[in-house]
Design a protein around this motif. Sequence first.
Motif, PDB file in Angstrom:
ATOM      1  N   ALA A 148       0.846  -1.198   0.000  1.00 29.99           N
ATOM      2  CA  ALA A 148       0.000   0.000   0.000  1.00 29.99           C
ATOM      3  C   ALA A 148       0.878   1.243   0.000  1.00 29.99           C
ATOM      4  O   ALA A 148       1.189   1.813   1.046  1.00 29.99           O
ATOM      5  CB  ALA A 148      -0.932  -0.006   1.207  1.00 29.99           C
ATOM      6  N   LEU A 149       1.294   1.675  -1.190  1.00 35.39           N
ATOM      7  CA  LEU A 149       2.208   2.805  -1.316  1.00 35.39           C
ATOM      8  C   LEU A 149       1.510   4.080  -1.760  1.00 35.39           C
ATOM      9  O   LEU A 149       2.065   5.169  -1.625  1.00 35.39           O
ATOM     10  CB  LEU A 149       3.322   2.459  -2.312  1.00 35.39           C
ATOM     11  N   THR A 150       0.305   3.967  -2.318  1.00 31.97           N
ATOM     12  CA  THR A 150      -0.449   5.131  -2.784  1.00 31.97           C
ATOM     13  C   THR A 150      -1.906   4.988  -2.359  1.00 31.97           C
ATOM     14  O   THR A 150      -2.348   3.918  -1.933  1.00 31.97           O
ATOM     15  CB  THR A 150      -0.389   5.260  -4.317  1.00 31.97           C
ATOM     16  N   LEU A 151      -2.658   6.083  -2.515  1.00 30.53           N
ATOM     17  CA  LEU A 151      -4.085   6.028  -2.229  1.00 30.53           C
ATOM     18  C   LEU A 151      -4.786   4.997  -3.112  1.00 30.53           C
ATOM     19  O   LEU A 151      -5.683   4.282  -2.665  1.00 30.53           O
ATOM     20  CB  LEU A 151      -4.713   7.402  -2.446  1.00 30.53           C
ATOM     21  N   SER A 152      -4.377   4.914  -4.369  1.00 22.39           N
ATOM     22  CA  SER A 152      -4.996   3.946  -5.276  1.00 22.39           C
ATOM     23  C   SER A 152      -4.714   2.516  -4.843  1.00 22.39           C
ATOM     24  O   SER A 152      -5.551   1.627  -5.023  1.00 22.39           O
ATOM     25  CB  SER A 152      -4.499   4.175  -6.711  1.00 22.39           C
ATOM     26  N   ASP A 153      -3.531   2.264  -4.270  1.00 26.22           N
ATOM     27  CA  ASP A 153      -3.227   0.931  -3.759  1.00 26.22           C
ATOM     28  C   ASP A 153      -4.214   0.539  -2.660  1.00 26.22           C
ATOM     29  O   ASP A 153      -4.725  -0.585  -2.631  1.00 26.22           O
ATOM     30  CB  ASP A 153      -1.805   0.880  -3.194  1.00 26.22           C
ATOM     31  N   VAL A 154      -4.469   1.464  -1.741  1.00 26.70           N
ATOM     32  CA  VAL A 154      -5.403   1.188  -0.648  1.00 26.70           C
ATOM     33  C   VAL A 154      -6.818   1.011  -1.197  1.00 26.70           C
ATOM     34  O   VAL A 154      -7.572   0.150  -0.744  1.00 26.70           O
ATOM     35  CB  VAL A 154      -5.362   2.311   0.401  1.00 26.70           C
ATOM     36  N   GLU A 165      -4.873  11.190   5.416  1.00 26.84           N
ATOM     37  CA  GLU A 165      -4.397  11.454   6.775  1.00 26.84           C
ATOM     38  C   GLU A 165      -3.842  10.179   7.411  1.00 26.84           C
ATOM     39  O   GLU A 165      -2.783  10.194   8.047  1.00 26.84           O
ATOM     40  CB  GLU A 165      -5.539  12.009   7.624  1.00 26.84           C
ATOM     41  N   MET A 166      -4.546   9.061   7.207  1.00 22.37           N
ATOM     42  CA  MET A 166      -4.076   7.793   7.758  1.00 22.37           C
ATOM     43  C   MET A 166      -2.747   7.384   7.129  1.00 22.37           C
ATOM     44  O   MET A 166      -1.843   6.891   7.809  1.00 22.37           O
ATOM     45  CB  MET A 166      -5.122   6.706   7.528  1.00 22.37           C
ATOM     46  N   MET A 167      -2.606   7.609   5.819  1.00 22.39           N
ATOM     47  CA  MET A 167      -1.362   7.246   5.143  1.00 22.39           C
ATOM     48  C   MET A 167      -0.216   8.131   5.608  1.00 22.39           C
ATOM     49  O   MET A 167       0.916   7.664   5.784  1.00 22.39           O
ATOM     50  CB  MET A 167      -1.529   7.359   3.630  1.00 22.39           C
ATOM     51  N   ALA A 168      -0.484   9.425   5.807  1.00 20.94           N
ATOM     52  CA  ALA A 168       0.562  10.332   6.268  1.00 20.94           C
ATOM     53  C   ALA A 168       1.042   9.938   7.661  1.00 20.94           C
ATOM     54  O   ALA A 168       2.240  10.004   7.968  1.00 20.94           O
ATOM     55  CB  ALA A 168       0.040  11.766   6.263  1.00 20.94           C
ATOM     56  N   GLU A 169       0.106   9.520   8.512  1.00 19.06           N
ATOM     57  CA  GLU A 169       0.485   9.074   9.857  1.00 19.06           C
ATOM     58  C   GLU A 169       1.323   7.806   9.800  1.00 19.06           C
ATOM     59  O   GLU A 169       2.223   7.603  10.618  1.00 19.06           O
ATOM     60  CB  GLU A 169      -0.770   8.847  10.697  1.00 19.06           C
ATOM     61  N   ALA A 170       1.021   6.946   8.803  1.00 17.55           N
ATOM     62  CA  ALA A 170       1.794   5.712   8.651  1.00 17.55           C
ATOM     63  C   ALA A 170       3.163   5.970   8.045  1.00 17.55           C
ATOM     64  O   ALA A 170       4.070   5.143   8.158  1.00 17.55           O
ATOM     65  CB  ALA A 170       1.021   4.715   7.785  1.00 17.55           C
ATOM     66  N   GLY A 171       3.333   7.144   7.380  1.00 19.40           N
ATOM     67  CA  GLY A 171       4.612   7.514   6.786  1.00 19.40           C
ATOM     68  C   GLY A 171       4.775   6.963   5.386  1.00 19.40           C
ATOM     69  O   GLY A 171       4.060   6.073   4.930  1.00 19.40           O
ATOM     70  N   THR A 224       4.554   8.615   2.333  1.00 12.43           N
ATOM     71  CA  THR A 224       3.786   9.121   1.202  1.00 12.43           C
ATOM     72  C   THR A 224       3.913  10.634   1.127  1.00 12.43           C
ATOM     73  O   THR A 224       4.113  11.309   2.145  1.00 12.43           O
ATOM     74  CB  THR A 224       2.298   8.742   1.330  1.00 12.43           C
ATOM     75  N   GLU A 225       3.839  11.176  -0.080  1.00  7.59           N
ATOM     76  CA  GLU A 225       3.818  12.616  -0.294  1.00  7.59           C
ATOM     77  C   GLU A 225       2.355  13.020  -0.448  1.00  7.59           C
ATOM     78  O   GLU A 225       1.740  12.749  -1.482  1.00  7.59           O
ATOM     79  CB  GLU A 225       4.618  12.985  -1.539  1.00  7.59           C
ATOM     80  N   PRO A 226       1.769  13.676   0.557  1.00  3.86           N
ATOM     81  CA  PRO A 226       0.313  13.878   0.603  1.00  3.86           C
ATOM     82  C   PRO A 226      -0.274  14.533  -0.643  1.00  3.86           C
ATOM     83  O   PRO A 226      -1.210  14.000  -1.235  1.00  3.86           O
ATOM     84  CB  PRO A 226       0.124  14.751   1.848  1.00  3.86           C
ATOM     85  N   LEU A 227       0.255  15.678  -1.065  1.00  2.00           N
ATOM     86  CA  LEU A 227      -0.362  16.398  -2.170  1.00  2.00           C
ATOM     87  C   LEU A 227      -0.265  15.614  -3.471  1.00  2.00           C
ATOM     88  O   LEU A 227      -1.249  15.489  -4.211  1.00  2.00           O
ATOM     89  CB  LEU A 227       0.288  17.771  -2.339  1.00  2.00           C
ATOM     90  N   ALA A 228       0.906  15.061  -3.761  1.00  2.00           N
ATOM     91  CA  ALA A 228       1.082  14.305  -5.004  1.00  2.00           C
ATOM     92  C   ALA A 228       0.191  13.070  -5.014  1.00  2.00           C
ATOM     93  O   ALA A 228      -0.424  12.737  -6.033  1.00  2.00           O
ATOM     94  CB  ALA A 228       2.546  13.904  -5.165  1.00  2.00           C
ATOM     95  N   SER A 229       0.098  12.385  -3.877  1.00  2.00           N
ATOM     96  CA  SER A 229      -0.724  11.180  -3.806  1.00  2.00           C
ATOM     97  C   SER A 229      -2.201  11.509  -3.967  1.00  2.00           C
ATOM     98  O   SER A 229      -2.935  10.811  -4.673  1.00  2.00           O
ATOM     99  CB  SER A 229      -0.486  10.467  -2.471  1.00  2.00           C
ATOM    100  N   LEU A 230      -2.651  12.596  -3.336  1.00  2.00           N
ATOM    101  CA  LEU A 230      -4.052  12.996  -3.436  1.00  2.00           C
ATOM    102  C   LEU A 230      -4.404  13.398  -4.865  1.00  2.00           C
ATOM    103  O   LEU A 230      -5.444  13.007  -5.405  1.00  2.00           O
ATOM    104  CB  LEU A 230      -4.331  14.150  -2.478  1.00  2.00           C
ATOM    105  N   THR A 231      -3.530  14.181  -5.490  1.00  2.00           N
ATOM    106  CA  THR A 231      -3.783  14.634  -6.859  1.00  2.00           C
ATOM    107  C   THR A 231      -3.855  13.455  -7.821  1.00  2.00           C
ATOM    108  O   THR A 231      -4.758  13.372  -8.659  1.00  2.00           O
ATOM    109  CB  THR A 231      -2.678  15.606  -7.311  1.00  2.00           C
TER     110      THR A 231
END
Length: 377
Positions: free
Chosen positions: A296-302, A324-330, A332-339
């Motif tokens: 689970a490396l990106t939002l799409s993976d999850v 938020e959960m992924m950022a807490e887990a470490g 991931t780059e939040p903005l790039a992953s969300l976009t």
Amino acid sequence: MLRCIAVLDGSIDPFSLVQANVDGAREAGATVRNHCRVASMELEEGAVVRVKALDRRSGAAFSIAPEVVVNAAGAWAPQVAAMAGCEVAMGLDQGSMLVADGRLCGAVVNRLHPPSDGDIAVPNHTATVLGTTSRPAASPEDVAPSHDDMELLLRETSAMLPALRHCRVVRAYGGVRPLPGEGGRGVSRTFSLITDERAGNLLSVVGGKLTTYRLMAEKVSDWVCQALGARAGCRTRAEPLGPPADEAGGSVALARLRRKYGFKAGAVPLTDQRMLCSCEQVLRAEAQMVLGGPDALTLSDVMRRTRAGMGYCQGLDCALSLLEMMAEAGGTEPLASLTEFLEERERGQALASDDQLRQEVLRRHVLRGVYGLGERE
């Protein structure tokens, strides 16, 4: 409709099947690298001696010194083979599908006639997948469904399931079938193992379909064992992908998790039953379990593991909570992953009219005003 015939049929969740194969390979000793691609191959004396690859997320390059190379790249098999100076003849056939909100049938519904466009509806979790079409494709990336194909699919499948006329189509997507020769709907779905003396330790496997993929795996495994001089019988046909789930006892929530995750349902920490995705009824505990794994490396993976973001709103409601959960887990780059996640969801938006059109306008305003994404081209 003149008559109906009930047959023994079934369907699978493609994301769960892929993950089950990945898990099975890892448990058998394989190293699995997600989000990586082959960049080049080096040959010496008619054999591949080095494969150079690239991590698409970090940009880091790495290399592998293989004894044998199996090219199972699907529609990209010709490009991979060309890196070793080999040729693979293949026709590309694009197919489009629609996803309707709601499980409109309890089993696969198929028209009883020669294969054609818009002749099947497949229930999948909380949705119904409508398919499919067949058109020549120029490249593996040529997957975007056309507006005409979407209208055709909805018109033809509505004749089988009239309730579709009152449902929202939440997503359209496409894929490319790698077929032998020139491709096309009439081409056989058999598969071929291709070798080339210019790279004697490279095997390309092309063609086939889902119902034959385990047989394809067996034939490839036999070839690899022979190439390595290993004497081992293939266990593919006899071993299931993971043990079956224990169906005895438990709550309604646990029963639902068993249907989704099988024997791994017990790994979901049911101490946290807060809702993450209300459209697909995904618990935060499910995302916690997936984020604890290596894939689970990106939002799409999850999303592919849990179905969070696949429902009615296509991630508008749950994307930030999941991020938020992924950022807490470490990691991931939040903005790039969300976009990346929301733009991919946006590309799959399908037909819209009346109330659906108003909902689509609202979606676009939210994407631009809240998430800061540009207008879809």
